[in-house]
Motif scaffolding. Sequence first.
Motif, PDB file in Angstrom:
ATOM      1  N   ALA A 113      29.093 -11.838 -50.494  1.00  6.98           N
ATOM      2  CA  ALA A 113      30.500 -11.885 -50.906  1.00  6.98           C
ATOM      3  C   ALA A 113      31.282 -12.875 -50.059  1.00  6.98           C
ATOM      4  CB  ALA A 113      31.108 -10.508 -50.785  1.00  6.98           C
ATOM      5  N   SER A 159      29.915   0.810 -58.523  1.00  8.70           N
ATOM      6  CA  SER A 159      28.465   0.999 -58.408  1.00  8.70           C
ATOM      7  C   SER A 159      28.157   2.461 -58.092  1.00  8.70           C
ATOM      8  CB  SER A 159      27.858   0.052 -57.369  1.00  8.70           C
ATOM      9  OG  SER A 159      28.292   0.380 -56.087  1.00  8.70           O
ATOM     10  N   GLY A 204      27.543  -5.285 -60.655  1.00 11.61           N
ATOM     11  CA  GLY A 204      27.809  -6.469 -59.840  1.00 11.61           C
ATOM     12  C   GLY A 204      29.150  -7.080 -60.159  1.00 11.61           C
ATOM     13  N   GLN A 205      29.441  -8.147 -59.431  1.00 11.80           N
ATOM     14  CA  GLN A 205      30.719  -8.857 -59.602  1.00 11.80           C
ATOM     15  C   GLN A 205      30.466 -10.123 -60.404  1.00 11.80           C
ATOM     16  OE1 GLN A 205      32.485  -9.777 -55.804  1.00 11.80           O
ATOM     17  NE2 GLN A 205      33.579 -11.530 -56.648  1.00 11.80           N
ATOM     18  N   GLY A 206      31.109 -10.202 -61.574  1.00  5.30           N
ATOM     19  CA  GLY A 206      30.899 -11.369 -62.427  1.00  5.30           C
ATOM     20  C   GLY A 206      32.205 -11.981 -62.885  1.00  5.30           C
ATOM     21  N   GLU A 217      35.841  -6.720 -54.592  1.00  4.29           N
ATOM     22  CA  GLU A 217      34.696  -6.163 -53.851  1.00  4.29           C
ATOM     23  C   GLU A 217      34.769  -4.649 -53.786  1.00  4.29           C
ATOM     24  OE1 GLU A 217      33.923  -7.628 -49.907  1.00  4.29           O
ATOM     25  OE2 GLU A 217      34.064  -9.675 -50.640  1.00  4.29           O
TER      26      GLU A 217
END
Lengths: 90, 310
Positions: free
Chosen positions: A9, A31, A44-46, A24
């Motif tokens: 990150a 999650s 996840g981070q998209g 975040e």
Amino acid sequence: MAILGSSLACQVNHKNNTDMKKIEAAVTAASTEFMKIKGVQGVGQGKNKKDEDCIVVFTSADSASLAKRIPDAYQGFGVVVQNIGEVEAQ
Amino acid sequence: MENFKMDEELEALSAVQESKQEELMDLPNVVGVGLGHKVKNGKESSEKTLLVFLEQKVEKESLKKSEIVPATIDKVKTDVVEIGPVYAQTDPVLNNRLRPFPAGFSIAHYRVTAGTAAALTVDRSATAPAKYYVLSNCHVLANSGAASINDAVYQPGPFDGGTSADKVGRLSRFVPIVFSATANNQVDCAIAEIDFLEYFGGEIHGIGYPKGMGTVGVGGQLQKSGRTTGYTRGKVIAVNATINVGFGSFGVARFVNQIVTSGMSAGGDSGSLVLDMNGKAVGLLFAGSTSATIINPISAVMNALNIDFA
């Protein structure tokens, strides 16, 4: 196993630190929450189609009932569901 | 020639090509002849021409007059195009034995099937004479943690025919994987010391040497060279990902802070170094599905093993 200081990150470019921390924190919380659902393999981070930060939920099956259990938005961020099939060590 | 759309002009060029092709191919440096458009000032024009493909352009002064491609042949203009050496693009043979073997090739612990060699590395505090290590996954070089330090590592891996005669090194260290759906694994990595530096070149097949470490962002394009699918590219779908990964009989292990890309791998590609399009290393490939690939961030891998690229 050792907890490592440099997380991915930190490498991602963001407009500012506040935005980065918000997404975040949302991804971490998502999650914990969504991975309790059977069939959710990862979170996840998209980016969404508008190139905005979003939460990506990875599922192991393309199931309508599974998709219904995942909200469209979470903590102010859009949620995108992506079926990727079973994830195995390769 | 019936597979090509030809007009009268091209038909005429084609006749010239057929009659002069053998002569042209005999010239030094010529690797092919074809029909196409003339390139003027770096831009393709609409002018049809006989293209002569050269492995390398050389100064006219260094050639005999008879060795120079004529500017016109039978009133047809020619254009020379430098394309480099031409090889048959057969499937990569990354599961073969090779010495020195490049990164991207098959490697594995003697009781594992086969994975991929990522890179040549050294201890961070290395002093000469340095020890050289091949980097790959824990599940490739350390049998998912069931191996002992100094166990033999074969190139190619046993599934690809590797035996004790193919030993290239021995397991030096690995980060154990915690097989639990509540674990916070970050890496699946291990290193094996290379017996002789001559065994491992360290250059990644089809990519070259890694140019340090890079960063990764969602949407970015990445590349790798691996034992099963060879050279492939993928696009980053997510970063910071928490994901459950199946390890066969060992069970499921949860990984955090992972990179997820579009599918760019298959079984046996584990251990591939993943790089950005500038050749900077960004991750270590270790898992995937039919449509996604999971990658450990490279900084976490290098920190956990206390290594640098050689």
